[in-house]
Design an enzyme around this catalytic site. Structure first.
Site: not given
Ligand code: ADP
Length: 174
Positions: A36-37
């Protein structure tokens, strides 16, 4: 109004969410990573990382502690803010569910400070950090259900069918 938020499930990508705030499953460095990052920084552009660097140069010299949350703007994303939180790494015998619940609670607190009404969460800690999906879904749904907040809608954005099914089952059975 302050009450429990409504919960919506979405099968999709958190970076596509048109919510007031999207939550990043960050790591304590706040300087980017995978999953996600990586997706948030890739699509949101360099502005988010610049703000994260400024946080590290200020109050967050040692990084962000597990279970805590902090906001930046969202760069080129459709959302207005990114709320970064650090999930706990799963360890079979000694994982503390309260730290994972804290990610959801603290993110909602930050959302309240910002005035966000819709907040999109990924399934924190269930990727690189290894938390089993069913247990993570239970912790996430309970933490959000019990939260007292001005956030009206919490959207769990699940990236694959298994995650979506697991969250859907948890919501039905609780
Ligand atoms: P963590 O390090 O907290 O485990 P990850 O980013 O590795 O965080 O994964 C968290 C969850 O988010 C995993 O279930 C992963 O499949 C999912 N995921 C990965 N990319 C995206 C995305 N773009 N949008 C929504 N969920 C995603």
């Amino acid at each position: 109004m302050t009450t429990h938020p409504g919960i919506v499930l979405v099968f999709g990508d958190i970076t596509d969410q048109d919510a007031d705030a999207v939550v990043n499953a960050a790591n304590s460095s706040l300087l980017g990573g995978g999953g996600v990052d990586g997706a948030i920084h890739r699509k949101g552009g360099p502005e988010i990382l610049a703000e994260c660097r400024a946080l590290r140069a200020g109050h967050y010299g040692k990084g962000l502690a597990t279970g805590q949350a902090v906001a930046t703007t969202a760069g080129r994303l459709a959302a207005r803010w990114v709320i970064h939180t650090v999930g706990p790494v799963y360890q079979a015998s000694s994982s503390d569910p309260s730290l994972l619940a804290s990610c959801y609670r603290e993110s909602l607190k930050v959302a309240d400070e910002l005035g966000a009404r819709t907040v999109a969460f990924p399934a924190i800690s269930t990727g690189a950090y290894g938390w089993p999906m069913a247990d993570a879904a239970r912790i996430a749904v309970e933490a959000v259900r019990d939260a007292i907040t001005s956030v009206e809608e919490v959207r769990f954005v699940l990236f694959d069918e298994e995650a979506y099914r697991t969250f859907a089952q948890r919501i039905r059975s609780s």
